[in-house]
Design a protein around this motif. Structure first.
Motif, PDB file in Angstrom:
ATOM      1  N   SER A 120       0.600  -1.255   0.045  1.00  0.00           N
ATOM      2  CA  SER A 120       0.264  -0.067  -0.218  1.00  0.00           C
ATOM      3  C   SER A 120       0.831   1.200   0.006  1.00  0.00           C
ATOM      4  O   SER A 120       0.468   2.433  -0.363  1.00  0.00           O
ATOM      5  CB  SER A 120      -0.926   0.147   1.157  1.00  0.00           C
ATOM      6  OG  SER A 120      -0.028  -0.070   2.369  1.00  0.00           O
ATOM      7  N   ARG A 121       2.093   1.161   0.380  1.00  0.00           N
ATOM      8  CA  ARG A 121       3.098   2.448   0.461  1.00  0.00           C
ATOM      9  C   ARG A 121       3.674   2.423  -0.745  1.00  0.00           C
ATOM     10  O   ARG A 121       3.943   3.935  -1.063  1.00  0.00           O
ATOM     11  CB  ARG A 121       4.079   2.044   1.632  1.00  0.00           C
ATOM     12  CG  ARG A 121       3.471   1.974   2.988  1.00  0.00           C
ATOM     13  CD  ARG A 121       4.494   1.451   3.936  1.00  0.00           C
ATOM     14  NE  ARG A 121       4.990   0.239   3.743  1.00  0.00           N
ATOM     15  CZ  ARG A 121       5.827  -0.492   4.086  1.00  0.00           C
ATOM     16  NH1 ARG A 121       6.469   0.214   5.170  1.00  0.00           N
ATOM     17  NH2 ARG A 121       6.211  -1.591   3.999  1.00  0.00           N
ATOM     18  N   GLY A 122       3.853   1.822  -1.706  1.00  0.00           N
ATOM     19  CA  GLY A 122       4.731   2.097  -2.883  1.00  0.00           C
ATOM     20  C   GLY A 122       5.160   0.834  -3.775  1.00  0.00           C
ATOM     21  O   GLY A 122       4.784  -0.447  -3.196  1.00  0.00           O
ATOM     22  N   ALA A 123       5.738   0.671  -4.816  1.00  0.00           N
ATOM     23  CA  ALA A 123       6.134  -0.506  -5.731  1.00  0.00           C
ATOM     24  C   ALA A 123       7.602  -0.252  -6.120  1.00  0.00           C
ATOM     25  O   ALA A 123       7.998   0.865  -6.543  1.00  0.00           O
ATOM     26  CB  ALA A 123       5.171  -0.652  -6.825  1.00  0.00           C
ATOM     27  N   VAL A 124       8.177  -1.237  -6.163  1.00  0.00           N
ATOM     28  CA  VAL A 124       9.502  -1.430  -6.636  1.00  0.00           C
ATOM     29  C   VAL A 124       9.435  -1.995  -7.973  1.00  0.00           C
ATOM     30  O   VAL A 124       8.884  -3.136  -8.407  1.00  0.00           O
ATOM     31  CB  VAL A 124      10.470  -2.062  -5.848  1.00  0.00           C
ATOM     32  CG1 VAL A 124      11.917  -2.587  -6.672  1.00  0.00           C
ATOM     33  CG2 VAL A 124      10.800  -1.682  -4.433  1.00  0.00           C
ATOM     34  N   LEU A 125       9.737  -1.213  -9.199  1.00  0.00           N
ATOM     35  CA  LEU A 125       9.696  -1.577 -10.563  1.00  0.00           C
ATOM     36  C   LEU A 125      10.934  -1.923 -11.346  1.00  0.00           C
ATOM     37  O   LEU A 125      11.790  -0.897 -10.887  1.00  0.00           O
ATOM     38  CB  LEU A 125       8.839  -0.589 -11.339  1.00  0.00           C
ATOM     39  CG  LEU A 125       7.368  -0.154 -10.654  1.00  0.00           C
ATOM     40  CD1 LEU A 125       6.661   0.751 -11.630  1.00  0.00           C
ATOM     41  CD2 LEU A 125       6.477  -1.662 -10.625  1.00  0.00           C
ATOM     42  N   ARG A 126      11.091  -2.709 -12.084  1.00  0.00           N
ATOM     43  CA  ARG A 126      12.253  -2.806 -12.746  1.00  0.00           C
ATOM     44  C   ARG A 126      12.049  -2.229 -14.362  1.00  0.00           C
ATOM     45  O   ARG A 126      11.394  -2.933 -15.188  1.00  0.00           O
ATOM     46  CB  ARG A 126      12.754  -4.310 -13.039  1.00  0.00           C
ATOM     47  CG  ARG A 126      13.925  -4.347 -13.769  1.00  0.00           C
ATOM     48  CD  ARG A 126      14.713  -5.892 -13.776  1.00  0.00           C
ATOM     49  NE  ARG A 126      14.762  -6.401 -12.403  1.00  0.00           N
ATOM     50  CZ  ARG A 126      14.103  -7.582 -12.043  1.00  0.00           C
ATOM     51  NH1 ARG A 126      13.449  -8.209 -12.762  1.00  0.00           N
ATOM     52  NH2 ARG A 126      14.457  -7.935 -10.705  1.00  0.00           N
ATOM     53  N   VAL A 127      12.557  -1.095 -14.572  1.00  0.00           N
ATOM     54  CA  VAL A 127      12.270  -0.456 -15.887  1.00  0.00           C
ATOM     55  C   VAL A 127      13.591  -0.470 -16.666  1.00  0.00           C
ATOM     56  O   VAL A 127      14.678   0.291 -16.141  1.00  0.00           O
ATOM     57  CB  VAL A 127      11.686   1.079 -15.652  1.00  0.00           C
ATOM     58  CG1 VAL A 127      11.311   1.750 -17.094  1.00  0.00           C
ATOM     59  CG2 VAL A 127      10.447   0.927 -14.658  1.00  0.00           C
ATOM     60  N   ASP A 128      13.421  -0.889 -17.975  1.00  0.00           N
ATOM     61  CA  ASP A 128      14.735  -0.988 -18.804  1.00  0.00           C
ATOM     62  C   ASP A 128      16.089  -1.378 -18.117  1.00  0.00           C
ATOM     63  O   ASP A 128      16.994  -1.010 -17.937  1.00  0.00           O
ATOM     64  CB  ASP A 128      15.028   0.585 -19.178  1.00  0.00           C
ATOM     65  CG  ASP A 128      14.005   1.114 -20.116  1.00  0.00           C
ATOM     66  OD1 ASP A 128      13.298   0.297 -20.714  1.00  0.00           O
ATOM     67  OD2 ASP A 128      13.786   2.166 -20.169  1.00  0.00           O
ATOM     68  N   GLY A 129      15.606  -2.606 -17.057  1.00  0.00           N
ATOM     69  CA  GLY A 129      16.694  -3.277 -16.620  1.00  0.00           C
ATOM     70  C   GLY A 129      16.966  -2.582 -15.122  1.00  0.00           C
ATOM     71  O   GLY A 129      17.868  -2.821 -14.328  1.00  0.00           O
ATOM     72  N   VAL A 130      16.660  -1.385 -14.592  1.00  0.00           N
ATOM     73  CA  VAL A 130      16.793  -0.555 -13.515  1.00  0.00           C
ATOM     74  C   VAL A 130      15.848  -0.481 -12.550  1.00  0.00           C
ATOM     75  O   VAL A 130      14.467  -0.194 -12.958  1.00  0.00           O
ATOM     76  CB  VAL A 130      17.009   0.713 -13.919  1.00  0.00           C
ATOM     77  CG1 VAL A 130      17.707   1.541 -12.605  1.00  0.00           C
ATOM     78  CG2 VAL A 130      18.553   0.847 -14.836  1.00  0.00           C
ATOM     79  N   GLU A 131      16.040  -1.092 -11.248  1.00  0.00           N
ATOM     80  CA  GLU A 131      15.015  -0.976 -10.328  1.00  0.00           C
ATOM     81  C   GLU A 131      14.818   0.284  -9.321  1.00  0.00           C
ATOM     82  O   GLU A 131      15.845   1.065  -9.020  1.00  0.00           O
ATOM     83  CB  GLU A 131      15.187  -2.204  -9.220  1.00  0.00           C
ATOM     84  CG  GLU A 131      15.109  -3.570  -9.792  1.00  0.00           C
ATOM     85  CD  GLU A 131      15.297  -4.705  -8.568  1.00  0.00           C
ATOM     86  OE1 GLU A 131      15.458  -4.122  -7.549  1.00  0.00           O
ATOM     87  OE2 GLU A 131      15.342  -5.921  -9.146  1.00  0.00           O
ATOM     88  N   ARG A 132      13.627   0.730  -9.443  1.00  0.00           N
ATOM     89  CA  ARG A 132      13.340   2.065  -8.935  1.00  0.00           C
ATOM     90  C   ARG A 132      12.156   2.004  -7.876  1.00  0.00           C
ATOM     91  O   ARG A 132      11.380   0.989  -8.127  1.00  0.00           O
ATOM     92  CB  ARG A 132      12.977   3.298  -9.748  1.00  0.00           C
ATOM     93  CG  ARG A 132      14.418   3.457 -10.794  1.00  0.00           C
ATOM     94  CD  ARG A 132      14.001   4.778 -11.579  1.00  0.00           C
ATOM     95  NE  ARG A 132      15.002   4.871 -12.660  1.00  0.00           N
ATOM     96  CZ  ARG A 132      15.225   4.461 -13.716  1.00  0.00           C
ATOM     97  NH1 ARG A 132      14.307   3.494 -14.275  1.00  0.00           N
ATOM     98  NH2 ARG A 132      16.366   4.932 -14.534  1.00  0.00           N
ATOM     99  N   THR A 133      11.873   2.544  -7.012  1.00  0.00           N
ATOM    100  CA  THR A 133      10.779   2.814  -5.988  1.00  0.00           C
ATOM    101  C   THR A 133       9.932   4.033  -6.629  1.00  0.00           C
ATOM    102  O   THR A 133      10.211   4.896  -6.627  1.00  0.00           O
ATOM    103  CB  THR A 133      11.251   3.130  -4.551  1.00  0.00           C
ATOM    104  OG1 THR A 133      11.791   1.854  -4.116  1.00  0.00           O
ATOM    105  CG2 THR A 133      10.091   3.038  -3.677  1.00  0.00           C
ATOM    106  N   TYR A 134       8.540   3.466  -6.613  1.00  0.00           N
ATOM    107  CA  TYR A 134       7.553   4.474  -7.279  1.00  0.00           C
ATOM    108  C   TYR A 134       6.475   4.283  -5.972  1.00  0.00           C
ATOM    109  O   TYR A 134       5.867   3.413  -5.503  1.00  0.00           O
ATOM    110  CB  TYR A 134       7.113   3.888  -8.317  1.00  0.00           C
ATOM    111  CG  TYR A 134       7.795   4.095  -9.644  1.00  0.00           C
ATOM    112  CD1 TYR A 134       7.710   4.727 -10.669  1.00  0.00           C
ATOM    113  CD2 TYR A 134       8.987   2.926  -9.629  1.00  0.00           C
ATOM    114  CE1 TYR A 134       8.400   4.790 -11.957  1.00  0.00           C
ATOM    115  CE2 TYR A 134       9.763   3.184 -10.890  1.00  0.00           C
ATOM    116  CZ  TYR A 134       9.357   3.948 -12.052  1.00  0.00           C
ATOM    117  OH  TYR A 134      10.101   4.035 -13.007  1.00  0.00           O
TER     118      TYR A 134
END
Length: 215
Positions: free
Chosen positions: A63-77
């Motif tokens: 519920s607080r956020g998501a960690v996504l792998r975009v173009d091979g790079v992981e970021r918190t959204y």
């Protein structure tokens, strides 16, 4: 080519030095173990470990956020409010449904972009449908659903709990809606239950059911 990040109104754009956008990602819904993504304008509910539009992978979500792998790079959204072109605030959608035969409210809508005729049922905890309707919508509920037993007017019935990418009536669209698929031929019409209605504003006045999107 070296890349840099451009932050604009809460929207993360991954761009090249030429200024051309490559991948535009928004998180517009958050659930335990899943996130609703908007990738280059394509929205989809994606569970942890699965790959969504544009090859975006959901690594983790709550519920607080998501960690996504975009173009091979992981970021918190975090959760992002969607904006139309020019970043204008979205308008609030409204829908009025006149009472039909037997005092019921019927409304045409869609599930996962497939047309559905709904019977509005405030007594149903979830959007509900029979197994034939679910198959027509392309829902592989026996594989992807969670088995359960539900109580009906005729007694108990075997069912499966599933997650719908989207449910839409009129201009109101809700993403990531919980639904129940019942074994057999009941209900004869898909029920628009509280898993949808709790996500919008609704009230009944003099034989008219009014629905309004939440900002």
């Amino acid at each position: 080519m070296r890349r840099f990040k451009l932050i604009c109104a809460g929207l993360l754009l991954v761009t090249s030095l030429s200024g051309q956008a490559e991948t535009q990602v928004q998180v517009v819904g958050l659930f335990p173990g899943a996130a609703v993504l908007n990738v280059d304008g394509q929205r989809k509910l994606v569970k942890v470990g699965q790959t969504g539009p544009g090859g975006v992978v959901v690594v983790s979500a709550d519920s607080r956020g998501a960690v996504l792998r975009v173009d091979g790079v992981e970021r918190t959204y975090g959760m992002t409010r969607e904006y139309s072109q020019g970043f204008a605030a979205p308008t609030r959608s409204q829908l009025s449904i006149a009472q039909g035969a037997g005092g019921h409210y019927w409304v045409a809508g869609s599930i996962n972009s497939h047309p559905v005729q709904f019977l509005v049922d405030t007594g149903a905890t979830s959007v509900a449908m029979n197994e034939a309707q679910a198959r027509r919508l392309g829902l592989d509920f026996r594989v992807n659903g969670r088995p359960m037993v539900v109580s009906t007017a005729s007694g108990t019935a075997k069912a499966w709990r599933v997650d719908l990418n989207s449910v839409k009536v009129g201009g109101l669209e809700v993403l990531g809606v919980e639904a129940v698929v019942l074994e057999g031929d009941s209900p004869t019409e898909a029920l628009l239950g509280m898993s949808f209605l709790n996500r919008v504003r609704w009230r009944e006045e003099q034989g008219v059911l009014m629905l309004e999107s939440k900002m």
